[in-house]
Design an enzyme around this catalytic site. Sequence first.
Site, PDB file in Angstrom:
ATOM      1  N   MET A   1       0.840  -1.190   0.000  1.00  0.00           N
ATOM      2  CA  MET A   1       0.000   0.000   0.000  1.00  0.00           C
ATOM      3  C   MET A   1       0.870   1.232   0.000  1.00  0.00           C
ATOM      4  O   MET A   1       1.977   1.228   0.530  1.00  0.00           O
ATOM      5  CB  MET A   1      -0.921   0.001   1.221  1.00  0.00           C
ATOM      6  CG  MET A   1      -0.218  -0.026   2.568  1.00  0.00           C
ATOM      7  SD  MET A   1      -1.328  -0.249   3.962  1.00  0.00           S
ATOM      8  CE  MET A   1      -2.398   1.167   3.783  1.00  0.00           C
ATOM      9  N   CYS A   2       0.416   2.270  -0.648  1.00  0.00           N
ATOM     10  CA  CYS A   2       1.119   3.547  -0.764  1.00  0.00           C
ATOM     11  C   CYS A   2       2.326   3.431  -1.693  1.00  0.00           C
ATOM     12  O   CYS A   2       2.847   2.354  -1.942  1.00  0.00           O
ATOM     13  CB  CYS A   2       1.560   4.089   0.592  1.00  0.00           C
ATOM     14  SG  CYS A   2       0.260   4.198   1.824  1.00  0.00           S
ATOM     15  N   ARG A   3       2.745   4.564  -2.194  1.00  0.00           N
ATOM     16  CA  ARG A   3       3.953   4.685  -2.998  1.00  0.00           C
ATOM     17  C   ARG A   3       4.645   5.964  -2.554  1.00  0.00           C
ATOM     18  O   ARG A   3       3.992   6.965  -2.234  1.00  0.00           O
ATOM     19  CB  ARG A   3       3.638   4.780  -4.492  1.00  0.00           C
ATOM     20  CG  ARG A   3       2.852   3.643  -5.104  1.00  0.00           C
ATOM     21  CD  ARG A   3       3.707   2.420  -5.452  1.00  0.00           C
ATOM     22  NE  ARG A   3       3.888   1.544  -4.317  1.00  0.00           N
ATOM     23  CZ  ARG A   3       4.596   0.412  -4.343  1.00  0.00           C
ATOM     24  NH1 ARG A   3       5.199   0.048  -5.452  1.00  0.00           N
ATOM     25  NH2 ARG A   3       4.691  -0.344  -3.272  1.00  0.00           N
ATOM     26  N   ASN A 115       5.537   3.354   3.738  1.00  0.00           N
ATOM     27  CA  ASN A 115       4.831   2.537   2.753  1.00  0.00           C
ATOM     28  C   ASN A 115       4.634   1.165   3.378  1.00  0.00           C
ATOM     29  O   ASN A 115       5.594   0.411   3.553  1.00  0.00           O
ATOM     30  CB  ASN A 115       5.660   2.450   1.467  1.00  0.00           C
ATOM     31  CG  ASN A 115       5.174   1.363   0.523  1.00  0.00           C
ATOM     32  OD1 ASN A 115       4.031   0.946   0.575  1.00  0.00           O
ATOM     33  ND2 ASN A 115       6.061   0.899  -0.337  1.00  0.00           N
TER      34      ASN A 115
END
Length: 269
Positions: A1-3, A115
């Site tokens: 998840m997330c970048r 992240n």
Amino acid sequence: MCRHLAYLGPPEPLGRLLVEPPHSLFRQSWAPRRQRHGTVNADGFGVGWYAEGDPVPARYRRPGPIWGDQSFADLARVVRSTALLGAVRDATVAGADGEAAAAPFAADRWLFSHNGAVRGWPGSLAPLVTSLPPAELLSLEARCDSALVWALLLHRLRAGDNEGQALADTVLEVAEAAPGSRLNLLLTNGDTITATAWGDTLWYLAEPGRRTVVASEPYDDDPHWQEVPDRTLLAASRTDVLLTPLKDPHAQEGAHDPLASARTKEPST
């Protein structure tokens, strides 16, 4: 998840790093190529950057998707910096924190992003809360796992630990309390970048003496991007990238101690 992504190098418009590349962080908000968990990064975004002569970074954060913010499009076109950290947040369960939960988090001269996810949150990290003074707990920007991980890291930094040791110790402490957590952390002070690969992808692109980029995934197809092995601490400047294996506290006996292995200087071409 997330970048997320951090950059050190000659002055560049924010958009040249975050928007223009064919697989930029902007595009990764809806079409990441290597994201292992989650699919759309639309629950907030942010960028922090350093202005010449000022060690304290500025930030721009919003609770919505990066593609819907016209003000950011203007800002990214005209603001230049020699160092930045940008992040897009995975779509998660709705919460009240909004913009406050969007990276980068900031304090003093540092910018920080997480992240990943802490397994068993919030109960899994309850034992670690006692290590923080009440004033630091009351100063948390948000009630998400990333905000508490940032508080644990910041406590070590302000106590005098260097960035690499503080990041490694924080990851190992959280991983021991919450096995199975994904803890790719990214930290910059405007002169260096420190990061961990722990449960998700991390890459770097280095041109010694010119620029260094550390990111969740490559933003273009340059063949010089290098993937960081899992369970690794990365410490980078504009001239060097150093990789150090980290010991998983739940791995079998006999593994190397964290930071005990000889650091490896990664040649770049």
